[in-house]
Design a protein around this motif. Structure first.
Motif, PDB file in Angstrom:
ATOM      1  N   TYR A 252      18.543  14.612  26.045  1.00 42.75           N
ATOM      2  CA  TYR A 252      18.689  13.701  24.703  1.00 42.75           C
ATOM      3  C   TYR A 252      19.498  14.362  23.742  1.00 42.75           C
ATOM      4  O   TYR A 252      20.543  13.719  22.848  1.00 42.75           O
ATOM      5  CB  TYR A 252      17.408  13.400  24.351  1.00 42.75           C
ATOM      6  N   GLU A 253      19.167  15.527  23.379  1.00 44.94           N
ATOM      7  CA  GLU A 253      19.885  16.395  22.292  1.00 44.94           C
ATOM      8  C   GLU A 253      21.273  16.432  22.722  1.00 44.94           C
ATOM      9  O   GLU A 253      22.334  16.179  21.871  1.00 44.94           O
ATOM     10  CB  GLU A 253      19.467  17.861  22.322  1.00 44.94           C
ATOM     11  N   ASP A 254      21.689  16.839  23.944  1.00 46.86           N
ATOM     12  CA  ASP A 254      23.019  16.925  24.373  1.00 46.86           C
ATOM     13  C   ASP A 254      23.946  15.605  24.377  1.00 46.86           C
ATOM     14  O   ASP A 254      25.175  15.723  24.726  1.00 46.86           O
ATOM     15  CB  ASP A 254      23.254  17.722  25.904  1.00 46.86           C
ATOM     16  N   ALA A 255      23.258  14.599  24.382  1.00 48.62           N
ATOM     17  CA  ALA A 255      24.007  13.162  24.629  1.00 48.62           C
ATOM     18  C   ALA A 255      24.360  12.508  23.350  1.00 48.62           C
ATOM     19  O   ALA A 255      24.612  11.187  23.203  1.00 48.62           O
ATOM     20  CB  ALA A 255      23.041  12.394  25.513  1.00 48.62           C
ATOM     21  N   SER A 256      24.731  13.245  22.289  1.00 42.51           N
ATOM     22  CA  SER A 256      24.756  12.721  21.078  1.00 42.51           C
ATOM     23  C   SER A 256      26.214  11.885  20.989  1.00 42.51           C
ATOM     24  O   SER A 256      26.345  10.891  20.271  1.00 42.51           O
ATOM     25  CB  SER A 256      25.118  13.824  20.027  1.00 42.51           C
ATOM     26  N   GLU A 257      27.171  12.239  21.787  1.00 42.98           N
ATOM     27  CA  GLU A 257      28.291  11.079  21.982  1.00 42.98           C
ATOM     28  C   GLU A 257      28.036  10.125  23.149  1.00 42.98           C
ATOM     29  O   GLU A 257      29.038   9.494  23.432  1.00 42.98           O
ATOM     30  CB  GLU A 257      29.511  12.074  22.613  1.00 42.98           C
ATOM     31  N   CYS A 258      26.806   9.789  23.748  1.00 47.85           N
ATOM     32  CA  CYS A 258      26.694   8.789  24.757  1.00 47.85           C
ATOM     33  C   CYS A 258      25.479   7.883  24.492  1.00 47.85           C
ATOM     34  O   CYS A 258      24.236   7.998  24.751  1.00 47.85           O
ATOM     35  CB  CYS A 258      26.258   9.575  26.023  1.00 47.85           C
ATOM     36  N   PRO A 259      25.761   6.988  23.438  1.00 49.15           N
ATOM     37  CA  PRO A 259      24.971   5.932  22.959  1.00 49.15           C
ATOM     38  C   PRO A 259      23.782   5.266  24.046  1.00 49.15           C
ATOM     39  O   PRO A 259      22.923   4.945  23.967  1.00 49.15           O
ATOM     40  CB  PRO A 259      25.622   5.037  21.936  1.00 49.15           C
TER      41      PRO A 259
ATOM     42  N   LYS B 250      10.148  16.672  31.679  1.00 51.49           N
ATOM     43  CA  LYS B 250       9.878  16.649  30.050  1.00 51.49           C
ATOM     44  C   LYS B 250      10.867  17.539  29.665  1.00 51.49           C
ATOM     45  O   LYS B 250      11.769  16.991  28.580  1.00 51.49           O
ATOM     46  CB  LYS B 250       8.551  17.075  29.834  1.00 51.49           C
ATOM     47  N   ASN B 251      11.165  18.755  29.721  1.00 44.72           N
ATOM     48  CA  ASN B 251      11.994  19.836  29.021  1.00 44.72           C
ATOM     49  C   ASN B 251      13.478  19.323  29.269  1.00 44.72           C
ATOM     50  O   ASN B 251      14.423  19.522  28.313  1.00 44.72           O
ATOM     51  CB  ASN B 251      11.731  21.100  29.667  1.00 44.72           C
ATOM     52  N   THR B 252      13.812  18.848  30.621  1.00 38.85           N
ATOM     53  CA  THR B 252      15.052  18.518  30.673  1.00 38.85           C
ATOM     54  C   THR B 252      15.430  17.140  29.873  1.00 38.85           C
ATOM     55  O   THR B 252      16.655  17.284  29.414  1.00 38.85           O
ATOM     56  CB  THR B 252      15.185  18.061  32.357  1.00 38.85           C
TER      57      THR B 252
ATOM     58  N   ASP C 182       7.136   8.276  25.732  1.00 38.87           N
ATOM     59  CA  ASP C 182       6.190   9.623  25.497  1.00 38.87           C
ATOM     60  C   ASP C 182       6.975  10.956  25.270  1.00 38.87           C
ATOM     61  O   ASP C 182       6.525  11.552  24.240  1.00 38.87           O
ATOM     62  CB  ASP C 182       5.247   9.507  26.432  1.00 38.87           C
ATOM     63  N   ILE C 183       8.100  11.148  25.985  1.00 35.50           N
ATOM     64  CA  ILE C 183       8.566  12.597  25.955  1.00 35.50           C
ATOM     65  C   ILE C 183       9.270  12.576  24.432  1.00 35.50           C
ATOM     66  O   ILE C 183       9.647  13.533  23.891  1.00 35.50           O
ATOM     67  CB  ILE C 183       9.426  12.614  26.937  1.00 35.50           C
ATOM     68  N   LEU C 184      10.222  11.412  24.396  1.00 32.41           N
ATOM     69  CA  LEU C 184      10.963  11.329  22.981  1.00 32.41           C
ATOM     70  C   LEU C 184      10.214  10.425  21.968  1.00 32.41           C
ATOM     71  O   LEU C 184      11.248  10.092  20.947  1.00 32.41           O
ATOM     72  CB  LEU C 184      12.255  10.736  23.516  1.00 32.41           C
TER      73      LEU C 184
ATOM     74  N   HIS D 129      15.620   7.166  25.738  1.00 30.56           N
ATOM     75  CA  HIS D 129      14.442   6.665  24.885  1.00 30.56           C
ATOM     76  C   HIS D 129      13.791   5.497  25.505  1.00 30.56           C
ATOM     77  O   HIS D 129      12.388   5.498  25.125  1.00 30.56           O
ATOM     78  CB  HIS D 129      15.241   6.297  23.539  1.00 30.56           C
ATOM     79  N   GLY D 130      14.359   4.581  26.152  1.00 30.29           N
ATOM     80  CA  GLY D 130      13.547   3.427  26.591  1.00 30.29           C
ATOM     81  C   GLY D 130      12.660   3.809  28.153  1.00 30.29           C
ATOM     82  O   GLY D 130      11.343   3.367  27.986  1.00 30.29           O
TER      83      GLY D 130
END
Length: 193
Positions: free
Chosen positions: A166-173, A159-161, A185-187, A180-181
């Protein structure tokens, strides 16, 4: 013998490609069973299955490591991850008799890298990567930890990872779409972008 897996057929010479480390290399394993995980990329497969259009370089997903005895361990970070990533996926295992090791520093047991092209000496068609992985598990060549076997501590780590990934992947759509898919639940507090 050295082994390399690819979804691409008819390769007669393997060529170095830019790796996650930014260095053009070819990755091999001295163990055939260790390359089975490279027959499918969970991120690419999920995105394509869901109709996500993307023309960039697909983010790599690797939920495996190695036990103390050097045996590969595949871990399901979400329910049915193994089946959804590999079932029905075909590909090829290429073998080579000679590889000039690049001496690239990695911590992968039985792995060898080459920065030079490598002549293919054998090819094996794998009709279903999922079945091949399950067969390797039955032969005690690899270990699989299913999602339902994970401890609460491990699920909390996931969950934490995943939130940090997700936060770190802003350049990786593509990676964000995948995360996200498969971790809704986590996101749930994040909007997929």
């Amino acid at each position: 013998m050295y082994y390399h897996a690819s979804p691409v057929d008819h390769i007669v010479e393997l060529e170095p490609r830019i790796s996650n480390h930014g260095i053009p290399l070819i990755y091999f394993s001295r163990k055939r069973e260790n390359v089975l995980v490279y027959l499918s990329n969970a991120v690419e497969k999920y995105c394509k299955d869901m109709g996500f259009s993307y023309d960039g370089k697909w983010h790599k997903w690797a939920s495996y490591g190695f036990d103390q005895d050097g045996r590969q361990r595949i871990t399901e970070y979400y329910p049915d991850a193994l089946e959804s990533t590999y079932k029905g996926v075909s590909g090829y295992i290429y073998s080579a008799e000679k590889v000039i090791d690049s001496r690239f520093q990695h911590r992968i047991p039985d792995a060898v890298t080459s920065s030079q092209p490598v002549k293919v000496t054998g090819i094996e068609f794998v009709p279903d990567a999922y079945e091949a992985i399950l067969h390797a598990e039955r032969e005690h060549l690899i270990t699989i930890t299913r999602y339902y076997e994970l401890s609460d501590k491990m699920k909390n780590w996931i969950k934490n990872t995943i939130m940090q990934e997700y936060e770190d992947a802003s350049e990786c759509p593509d990676y964000r779409y995948f995360l996200h898919g498969v971790f809704p639940d986590i996101l749930s507090d994040y909007h997929c972008s």
